[in-house]
Each structure stands twice: as C-alpha cells, then as structure tokens.
Design a protein around this motif. Structure first.
Motif: not given
Length: 117
Positions: A8-12, A43-49, A55-61, A75-79
């Motif tokens: 999903e995204g980009p989201l703020l 919180g202020e950047l375009p973010t992809f989930l 449940s959020v497994l990962g994101f990238l801003s 960027m992070a992905v759940h271990p």
C-alpha cells in the motif's frame, strides 16, 4: 500468518505502524535517538507498507531531495518475514512512484563496519 502480502502507498502519517518494526531489528536500529528521529520523519514522508491480514510486515519511506532525486531514508521488514520478497516489492513500489514523479535518481545511504553506529 500468510505471506500473501500487498503493498500500500504512498501513504503519509504511518509512523505508529512503522516504528515497532524498527524496534524488532535491534541489530540494525539499536539507537533510541535514531528511532525517535525516524519516527518524526516517517510521519511526514511518503511511505509504502507491506501488509497481510491488516498487519504491517515491512515498510519503506522516501525522502525527496530535489526535483530529480530521492532517497530510501529507512526500510524495515519484520525479522520473521525476511527472505520472502517483501523488501524487493517495497523497493519496486518506491521506484515506480519515483518514476511517476519524474525522479531520475534514487539513493540509499548505509554505514559500513568502520562506523560504530
């Protein structure tokens, strides 16, 4: 939990969904001051989930530096879900978004072993 995730995204305004992922990766994100700084920025950047079943497994801003340049700020992905293509799909979504804005350059900044943090 299934790994039939969707991007999903980009989201703020996604910091509350993203920061727990950073805390789940202390080997990469072990400094509290850095996590708080990411929280303010995300919180202020375009973010992809990357999500599955809500449940959020990962994101990238992304942080845009100029008309033609953007950076993958964090960027992070759940271990528990590493090596399942989530990061690859997040980057692909970010690249497609950047292209749609006419951005020509995307960068990622990392630290090497010579830096303590």
């Amino acid at each position: 939990m299934s790994t039939n995730f969707k991007i999903e995204g980009p989201l703020l305004g996604c910091a509350s969904a993203c920061i727990p992922l950073l805390r789940s990766l202390p080997d990469w994100f072990g400094l509290e001051d850095a996590i708080l700084d990411y929280e303010r920025q995300v919180g202020e950047l375009p973010t992809f989930l990357a999500k599955v079943d809500g449940s959020v497994l990962g994101f990238l801003s992304l942080k845009q530096h100029s008309e033609f340049s953007t950076e993958i700020l964090v960027m992070a992905v759940h271990p528990d879900f590493h090596q399942r293509g989530i990061g690859r799909k997040l980057v692909a979504a970010a690249e497609a978004h950047a292209r749609s804005l006419g951005i020509e350059y995307m960068q990622v900044k990392t630290l090497g072993p010579s830096r303590p943090d």
